[in-house]
Write an enzyme that holds these catalytic residues in place. Structure first.
Site, PDB file in Angstrom:
ATOM      1  N   ILE A 186       5.777   4.519 -12.422  1.00 36.29           N
ATOM      2  CA  ILE A 186       5.677   5.914 -11.975  1.00 36.29           C
ATOM      3  C   ILE A 186       7.074   6.479 -11.711  1.00 36.29           C
ATOM      4  CG2 ILE A 186       4.768   7.461 -10.200  1.00 36.29           C
ATOM      5  CD1 ILE A 186       2.416   5.487  -9.866  1.00 36.29           C
ATOM      6  N   HIS A 187       7.952   5.666 -11.152  1.00 33.48           N
ATOM      7  CA  HIS A 187       9.348   6.071 -10.916  1.00 33.48           C
ATOM      8  C   HIS A 187       9.994   6.531 -12.230  1.00 33.48           C
ATOM      9  CE1 HIS A 187      13.667   4.933 -10.800  1.00 33.48           C
ATOM     10  NE2 HIS A 187      13.374   3.873 -11.513  1.00 33.48           N
ATOM     11  N   HIS A 208       8.004   3.185  -2.401  1.00 36.75           N
ATOM     12  CA  HIS A 208       7.014   2.208  -2.876  1.00 36.75           C
ATOM     13  C   HIS A 208       5.628   2.485  -2.283  1.00 36.75           C
ATOM     14  CE1 HIS A 208       8.263  -1.060  -5.489  1.00 36.75           C
ATOM     15  NE2 HIS A 208       7.222  -1.780  -5.090  1.00 36.75           N
ATOM     16  N   GLY A 259       7.152   1.119 -10.168  1.00 34.85           N
ATOM     17  CA  GLY A 259       8.283   1.195 -11.092  1.00 34.85           C
ATOM     18  C   GLY A 259       8.002   2.082 -12.289  1.00 34.85           C
TER      19      GLY A 259
END
Length: 503
Positions: free
Chosen positions: A336-337, A327, A334
């Site tokens: 980018i994840h 994070h 989220g």
């Protein structure tokens, strides 16, 4: 105490943690040795408890239990790191010198020096075969890892000391065959004409963007949507897993007021307010002071897997989930994840050129499975963190937590991503491409009945699909009052035929 006095007692990790008064992330395998009976196993919720007969008892010494760990419990770098903080160097040195060529003693030696950065007073080995740090039959590893001549160990770990995930080759992941997944994609692609695929790609980018934002209950404006789509289009061409690119990506996809110019410097957490000054905490992020090193390690791990011939799904799961657990930004983590999943699957050529996987759409359709993949790490982690919240909701983490983020077991996340990718290929892609192909066929059939503008044909098909293949009287009078009854009936039949709608 004599083992025969007890029915059973812990061995391996369970023995060492108990003896040293340590706690840690739950391990998937727990061992006991019984004074009577035969070997028996209990499997529950992905964990295994083995009770071994008395002949397996390793003795009372730390080194013997560490050898037992590597033989039967498996490698858990986070637990080993904590154990090595407490172990007596003299006792460990004595154990290693007593078995100078033993593969388990050498692994214990290697892991100690890898994880602690300290060197034991043991002479370098000068002969003997090299053995892998991780058994490739049990773990996903990099190929052609560097050789440590001191220990005569091949370092085939997935990352450096600062961030080194571990993924076990479970029964579920044994079915993972990257070549087979790619072939299934190519078979789908070759079944449709290039023009349709080009149109589908544009639609899939839109769908993925909408789904990724929707998972977080965000409704982006047109500008942010377009920026995210533009980034997705670059995902198959450029590697975004480096600090400058990640910051640039974060700046493109968040509200301009929440752009970051570096990794966050405040303690972050994910929670919800249930009453005044009362929060339910779901996940606690690493301390800001630990973040630079963790993110450098994550990026190095990505580079290592990129050239190490690691399965694309394992690579993507380790880095993308690793990213969201670290994070590093105040906002946008989220999205980018999920973006990194696309980026890595494309770079590792699991996704054929000119295609993209709407993985977020599958995650959105399977929220329980997606939440479970996140909670497999976040839920047990909460038990290990001492924190306090002030009246403003600012969190302070009071204990050392870095190693739990450094050495994640990413098996559950890899299994989840494998399921999502399989569903994406076999259900979502096929569904979307079939829909477009049916759309084209239906449109052509309608054009053969009446030559009207594309806009009206599109509207007619859309309204019919919303009403089980028929146009309601109200919609007919509002938009299609120029159609004869015969034309209307024939056009409705074309929609039903095109989409296999029942009469």
């Amino acid at each position: 105490m004599d083992i025969n006095v007890l029915e059973s007692r812990p061995a391996g990790y369970a023995y060492l943690l108990d003896m040293m008064g340590l706690t840690g992330m739950p391990h998937w395998h727990t061992s006991f040795v019984s004074s009577s009976g035969t070997h028996r196993s209990k499997v529950q919720d992905g964990t295994i408890e083995d009770i071994y007969p008395i002949r397996y008892w390793p003795g009372e010494k730390v080194g013997d239990h560490l050898e037992f760990v590597l033989k039967y419990d498996g490698v858990n770098l986070g637990l080993l790191a904590r154990i090595f903080e407490k172990v007596s160097q003299d006792e460990l040195t004595e154990f290693i010198k007593s078995k100078p060529t033993g593969k388990y003693a050498r692994r214990v030696w290697f892991f100690y020096e890898f994880l602690t950065g300290k060197q034991l007073p043991v002479d370098d080995l000068t002969s003997g075969n090299y053995v892998d740090a991780l058994e490739a039959k049990d773990y996903y590893t990099v190929q052609n890892g560097e050789k440590s001549s001191r220990h005569r160990i091949v370092n085939n770990l997935l990352g450096p000391k600062s961030f080194c995930p571990v993924v076990r080759r479970t029964e579920k992941l044994a079915k993972l065959d990257s070549a087979d997944l790619r072939k299934r994609c190519e078979d789908i692609v070759t079944a449709y004409p290039p023009e349709l695929l080009r149109r589908a790609l544009s639609y899939l980018y839109n769908k993925e963007t909408k789904s990724s934002f929707e998972i977080e209950h965000i409704k982006p404006n047109a500008s942010r949507t377009e920026k995210f789509i533009t980034s997705l289009e670059l995902a198959e061409k450029e590697d975004f897993c480096e600090k400058e690119r990640l910051i640039e990506l974060q700046n493109r996809i968040v509200d301009p007021r929440f752009k970051d110019s570096d990794y966050r410097v405040s303690q972050n957490y994910v929670g919800q307010t249930v009453a005044y000054q009362k929060e339910i905490i779901h996940f606690i992020c690493p301390k800001p002071d630990d973040l630079q090193s963790l993110m450098e390690g994550l990026i190095d791990s990505h580079k290592r897997m990129k050239v190490g011939n690691v399965s694309p799904v394992i690579h993507a799961a380790s880095i993308a989930y690793g990213f969201v657990f670290l994070h590093p930004f105040e906002d946008g983590n989220g999205r980018i994840h999920r973006f990194l999943i696309h980026n890595i699957l494309s770079l590792q050529e699991l996704v054929p050129r000119g295609l993209m996987f709407p993985v977020s759409a599958v995650m959105l359709k399977n929220p329980a499975a997606y939440d479970a993949s996140l909670e497999a790490f976040s839920r047990p982690l909460l038990q290990l963190i001492d924190y306090r919240l002030d009246e403003m909701g600012q969190m302070t983490v009071e204990n050392d937590t870095a190693c739990w983020y450094q050495y994640m077991d990413m098996t559950a996340q890899s299994e989840a991503l494998y399921e999502f990718v399989t569903k994406t290929i076999e259900e979502e892609l096929v569904e979307e491409l079939s829909f477009l192909a049916n759309y084209d066929n239906t449109k052509k059939a309608i054009q053969d009945i009446i030559d009207m503008p594309d806009r009206l044909i599109d509207l007619f098909i859309q309204l019919c699909l919303q009403n089980n293949g028929s146009l309601s009287a109200r919609k007919r009078s509002a938009h299609f009052d120029f159609l004869t009854d015969e034309e209307l009936s024939a056009m409705e039949q074309a929609v039903k035929d095109g989409y296999n709608r029942p009469e």
